[in-house]
Design an enzyme around this catalytic site. Structure first.
Site, PDB file in Angstrom:
ATOM      1  N   GLY A 159       0.743  -1.317  -0.089  1.00  0.00           N
ATOM      2  CA  GLY A 159      -0.083  -0.261   0.031  1.00  0.00           C
ATOM      3  C   GLY A 159       0.764   1.164   0.182  1.00  0.00           C
ATOM      4  O   GLY A 159       2.100   1.283   0.199  1.00  0.00           O
ATOM      5  N   CYS A 160       0.236   2.585  -0.177  1.00  0.00           N
ATOM      6  CA  CYS A 160       0.983   3.660  -0.357  1.00  0.00           C
ATOM      7  C   CYS A 160       1.575   4.139   1.065  1.00  0.00           C
ATOM      8  O   CYS A 160       2.870   4.381   1.167  1.00  0.00           O
ATOM      9  CB  CYS A 160       0.099   4.666  -0.863  1.00  0.00           C
ATOM     10  SG  CYS A 160      -1.479   5.091  -0.179  1.00  0.00           S
ATOM     11  N   PHE A 161       0.733   3.963   2.006  1.00  0.00           N
ATOM     12  CA  PHE A 161       1.248   4.333   3.264  1.00  0.00           C
ATOM     13  C   PHE A 161       2.141   3.463   3.947  1.00  0.00           C
ATOM     14  O   PHE A 161       3.308   3.841   4.476  1.00  0.00           O
ATOM     15  CB  PHE A 161       0.004   4.139   4.373  1.00  0.00           C
ATOM     16  CG  PHE A 161      -1.034   5.432   4.371  1.00  0.00           C
ATOM     17  CD1 PHE A 161      -0.473   6.780   4.205  1.00  0.00           C
ATOM     18  CD2 PHE A 161      -2.356   5.167   4.035  1.00  0.00           C
ATOM     19  CE1 PHE A 161      -1.315   7.962   4.201  1.00  0.00           C
ATOM     20  CE2 PHE A 161      -3.081   6.186   4.060  1.00  0.00           C
ATOM     21  CZ  PHE A 161      -2.647   7.496   3.977  1.00  0.00           C
ATOM     22  N   ALA A 164       5.552   4.599   2.217  1.00  0.00           N
ATOM     23  CA  ALA A 164       6.261   5.498   2.545  1.00  0.00           C
ATOM     24  C   ALA A 164       6.705   5.641   4.049  1.00  0.00           C
ATOM     25  O   ALA A 164       7.646   6.239   4.408  1.00  0.00           O
ATOM     26  CB  ALA A 164       5.175   6.952   2.612  1.00  0.00           C
TER      27      ALA A 164
END
Length: 357
Positions: A159-161, A164
């Site tokens: 996922g994006c979170f 990062a």
């Protein structure tokens, strides 16, 4: 859309944000080519009717996803589908020797039972029993799982979170430089993270000139972050994660807080740690001490920009990370995985330069 075998890619869920970004990247790719477009709601329609802003040679028709047809026209499939759908299609593709990159969360957990606990709504409508396939799927964070991705048949793009958050955090867990408890992640993302299907909170009138937290306790990405963090640390990690919706279209900024075990470590020392870990990874930039990442610096690129600061009053480590949630946080990372699976350099066909301002 005919291409040489070994370079052919099917994109399923082609008209969603993840599918669109994947197609955009592959249209400029020197070795991989889109040869099949799939989507249930858009099936039977010409591409130019659906997405006139992204022209494709020969204006192909979007097909209802058919495993036999996909296997006939593609060597790889990128699945950009809602959670709970990829797990129904991926096994059929794998049986037909199509290698899969899944952009959803269906195979991110090595434990099927954990997936069912986290994705309760999706699980209640399914009778999943693919325990072994969940164990075999490789978590698609190339900077940490590159060799495994290269030989995998099924890759679960993060996922994006988690992307990062994990990139700046993992080096310090790996080397035992921070305490394993008390970790806090504060993250902010734009409205495109919610996908292309209309949702009330993403309407302009709702999101503009406002910032709001959501999923404050128990957000689905919390346990996903904890899974790889625990693996790298060698012991269970439990952390606090809070995402926020901010009034911009794309971009994600994560700030991770932890406590250093050695109070003598400086920001310069910690920056050296990150630079050493990522020195051979061109998609990662580590900023000098005192320079902090901005989402505009990574817009439309597959870069993650990292920075470190230390509060010497309390030995608090502050890690910062910016990514484009649709590129390094989704489709770009998927293409990065495809490159590795195809035996190509990870950055093939992808720009690492942002569009500024």
């Amino acid at each position: 859309m005919s291409q040489v075998r070994g370079s052919r890619v099917a994109v399923i869920g082609a008209t969603g944000y993840g599918g669109l970004q994947t197609i955009r990247l592959l249209e400029d790719h020197p070795h991989l080519h889109v040869t099949y477009l799939g989507g249930e709601r858009s099936a039977g329609r010409r591409w130019s009717e659906l997405c006139p802003f992204l022209p494709i040679l020969d204006d192909p028709e979007v097909q209802s996803p058919d495993p036999d047809k996909i296997a006939e026209f593609a060597d790889y499939a990128v699945l950009s589908l809602p959670n709970g759908l990829a797990c129904q299609l991926a096994p059929q593709l794998l049986k037909r020797n199509v290698r899969v990159v899944d952009l959803s969360a269906d195979f991110r957990y090595r434990s099927l039972e954990q997936w069912k606990q986290v994705y309760v709504h999706e699980a209640q409508n399914l009778n999943r029993d693919d325990v072994q396939l969940c164990r075999e799927a490789v978590y698609g964070l190339p900077e940490w799982k590159g060799p495994e991705i290269a030989v995998a048949n099924l890759v679960a793009a993060p996922g994006c979170f988690p992307t990062a958050s994990l990139l700046p955090l993992l080096p310090f867990l790996k080397q035992g430089l921070i305490e394993n408890d008390g970790l806090i992640i504060d993250a902010k993302t734009g409205t495109s993270g919610g996908g292309r299907v209309a949702k009330e909170q993403f309407l302009l009138a709702e999101a503009s000139e406002s910032i709001m937290p959501y999923g404050v306790v128990g957000h689905r990405h919390t346990s996903e972050i904890e899974q790889l963090a625990s693996e790298v640390a060698g012991q269970p990690i439990e952390l606090q994660f809070t995402p926020h919706l901010v009034p911009m279209v794309r971009g994600l900024l994560a700030t991770v807080y932890g406590r250093l075990r050695d109070p003598g470590l400086t920001a310069e020392d910690c920056t050296t740690v990150l630079k050493a870990v990522y020195r051979h990874h061109p998609c990662i930039d580590v900023l000098p001490v005192g320079t902090y990442p901005a989402t505009k610096w990574v817009k439309y690129s597959n870069k993650a920009v990292l920075s470190v600061q230390v509060d010497n009053r309390n030995s608090r480590l502050v890690l910062m990370s910016a990514v484009d949630n649709l590129i390094k946080g989704q489709a770009g990372q998927g293409v990065q995985c495809l490159n590795l699976m195809a035996g190509l350099p990870p950055t093939t066909g992808m720009s690492l330069l942002t569009f500024y301002p």
